[in-house]
Structures are given as C-alpha cells and as structure tokens.
Design an enzyme around this catalytic site. Structure first.
Site, PDB file in Angstrom:
ATOM      1  N   SER A 155       5.517  -2.332  -4.107  1.00 22.38           N
ATOM      2  CA  SER A 155       5.111  -1.877  -5.177  1.00 22.38           C
ATOM      3  C   SER A 155       6.084  -1.221  -6.045  1.00 22.38           C
ATOM      4  O   SER A 155       6.980  -0.393  -5.320  1.00 22.38           O
ATOM      5  CB  SER A 155       3.733  -1.040  -5.303  1.00 22.38           C
ATOM      6  OG  SER A 155       3.426  -0.609  -6.601  1.00 22.38           O
ATOM      7  N   TYR A 180       1.470   7.549  -1.882  1.00 25.00           N
ATOM      8  CA  TYR A 180       1.450   6.235  -2.220  1.00 25.00           C
ATOM      9  C   TYR A 180       2.871   5.621  -2.443  1.00 25.00           C
ATOM     10  O   TYR A 180       3.179   4.678  -1.643  1.00 25.00           O
ATOM     11  CB  TYR A 180       0.623   5.522  -3.400  1.00 25.00           C
ATOM     12  CG  TYR A 180       0.467   4.343  -3.743  1.00 25.00           C
ATOM     13  CD1 TYR A 180       0.022   3.379  -2.754  1.00 25.00           C
ATOM     14  CD2 TYR A 180       1.118   3.871  -5.093  1.00 25.00           C
ATOM     15  CE1 TYR A 180      -0.162   1.952  -3.172  1.00 25.00           C
ATOM     16  CE2 TYR A 180       1.163   2.437  -5.213  1.00 25.00           C
ATOM     17  CZ  TYR A 180       0.721   1.409  -4.499  1.00 25.00           C
ATOM     18  OH  TYR A 180       0.507   0.240  -4.760  1.00 25.00           O
TER      19      TYR A 180
END
Length: 316
Positions: A155, A180
């Site tokens: 990501s 994350y």
C-alpha cells in the site's frame, strides 16, 4: 534503490480493470492461490483469474462464508493467517495433493485495527499481513513451479513507516496507522528478498499498491473518520474522485501475477498496472520509498521473520 524501479510504459493506468489486464490471456492449466480471495479486491482478483482459465484456490478464515461468496468460482480451504498452526495444516494438506502452484497473491490483510495480539503476542498487522504470508509461501515452496509469480499486496501506506527494528511488535506504545504502515513496508520487502532467492528457479516476486478503494478493509474505521479524511460523503459513497472501484483496484495485482510485460523483472513495487517510480514522500501519494525496496532491509526482515515463525525454505 533498484535501478529497475521505474515505469515501463505498460499502456494500462489508474482506471484499468482486472478484466482488461487479462483480456486475451489464457491461464488454462495454471493454479493460483489468492489469500482473502472472497471479499473486496480479493474477490475481483479471483473472478478475473478464473475467467481467464486459472483454477483458483481461496484459503479463508471463514470457509463457509467464502464458499457462499464464490458460488463455485474457486476452490475454498480453511486458513487463518494469524495462526501458524492453521498455516501449517493448510500447507501440509496442499502439498499432500501433489499439485503445483503458478501464482500466489497475498491479498488478505487488516488495516487500522485496535491493538490486538495474536499467537505468541505478535502485533496483529505484522502477524496477519506479513508473518502469516511469510510462513505460507515458505511452507508451500516445494509446490511452487518454476516460472511462478508471487505477489504481495502492499500500500502507499508504506510511506509512513519503515520497519521499527527497535520495537516491531509495538510493545512500547501502539499506533494503529504506523502498525499498518510497517506491515505494508514488510509486504514490499518480502517481495524484494523472495525474488532474490527465487529468481534462479525462474520464480519472481512483486509487491503492489492497489490504490484507494472502499472495501471491507475499512471495517475498523467509523463513517465519521472516513468522512473526515474526505473518503466518503454523508451517505457513505466515495467522495474522493481518485478512488478506484474494486475491479480497478484488483488490476495491478493480476497484472503483476500474469503479465508478460514483466518478463525478466522482479523484486519491484508496482502501482496503476506499471512499475512505480521512487519517491521521498511520506504523504501516501504515488511512488515507492527506498525503505520499502532496500535489499539490505529486505534480508534483515527475512531473517527476523524466519526466526519468529521458525519457517525458512532457504535455510542451509
């Protein structure tokens, strides 16, 4: 940074769909494994690969739900990436079948969840998004055929954090977005080192940023949080014009998994169906930061992951 980390001019782009990427591609006789392949981007990825002729296996933590969602499109088996015992059982069962694997897409993941500990106390993002996939691919390595592609879904969030070597498990203060981000950097670094290890066998690895898409990945965010970020409007519809549909979001991972345009390449971070350009930004924009594709960092992460999981197919 890898000198090949530059666009190749694929002809595809931000709005390309998975079906468009695979148009004219025949994957008959190929076996693909897609973690999380029954929801969101994973479901679109599974459908696109199956439509191109591949036999797709979807390992799922909730197999009954996965079978309902897939409706016969894919073979479903039980797998919980947060549980190394479950990963081992799945891998042992698959190896016993005697089949080979041509494509692995590590698509399953979690984002911005409350502080959660799994296994021996591992931080959940690092465990589910990275360590579970590290163990899975290494345990399945005897079945991965020469010429195979391994794709990990990273990501743009990787830009917020490298690997926190002093505290990778967030034992000294938890931040759900940094957790994350670290896991997404780990996904990219995993592809870098796996490619270095596998290329002699013709097995290449890539990481991808699928883009911003509204999927069940946002399950831990409230409507107010997403509206505050400009992601959704009052009724929950996408408010940011740069957001992709799930079919568009799945495009880069199927491109990395099957495109002949990537022949001879590997260890690269891709986005918008092309190789991404380097960036120094930490604003979650396009491009890849050096800490996510650094070979030294990748080798160091591999050693840590092998020690934590006890799994390394390349241990001498």
């Amino acid at each position: 940074m890898n000198t090949q980390q530059h666009k190749i001019g694929s002809g595809f782009g931000h709005r390309t769909t998975a079906a468009e990427v695979l148009h004219g591609t025949d994957l008959t006789g190929r076996l693909a494994l897609v973690t999380g392949g029954y929801s969101g981007l994973g479901a679109e990825t599974t459908r696109a690969l199956a439509a191109a002729g591949a036999h797709v296996i979807v390992p799922a933590r909730r197999p009954a739900e996965a079978r309902r969602a897939m409706g016969g499109t894919a073979e479903v088996a039980e797998l919980d990436l947060a549980d190394l015992g479950s990963v081992r059982r799945f891998a042992e069962g698959f190896l016993a079948s005697g089949r080979g694997i041509d494509i692995v897409i590590g698509n399953a993941g979690i984002m911005a969840c409350p502080e959660t500990r799994v296994g021996p106390g591992w931080e959940a993002h690092f465990a589910v998004n990275h360590l579970g996939h590290h163990a899975l691919v290494n345990l399945l390595w005897p079945a991965i055929r020469p010429g195979a592609r391994i794709v990990t879904v990273s990501s743009a969030g990787h830009q917020l954090s490298g690997i926190r070597w002093a505290d990778p498990q967030f034992e000294r203060g938890y931040d759900r977005w940094l957790a994350y981000a670290q896991a997404k950097t780990a996904n990219a670094l995993f592809a870098v080192h796996l490619d270095a290890l596998g290329r002699a066998s013709g097995i290449r690895a890539f990481s991808v940023h699928p883009g911003a898409i509204l999927t069940p990945l946002q399950r831990h965010l409230t409507h107010a949080e997403m509206a505050g970020r400009g992601w959704v409007d009052a009724d929950g519809s996408p408010a940011d014009p740069t957001f992709k549909t799930p079919a568009q979001g799945a495009a880069t991972q199927v491109w990395a998994a099957a495109s002949t345009q990537l022949a001879g390449l590997g260890g690269l971070y891709c986005e918008d169906c092309d190789v991404a350009e380097p960036t120094e930004s930490s604003a979650m924009v396009s491009g890849v930061r050096e800490h996510a594709v650094d070979p030294g960092e990748a080798a160091r992460l591999w050693a840590l992951s092998a020690r934590l999981t006890g799994v390394d197919a390349f241990r001498v």
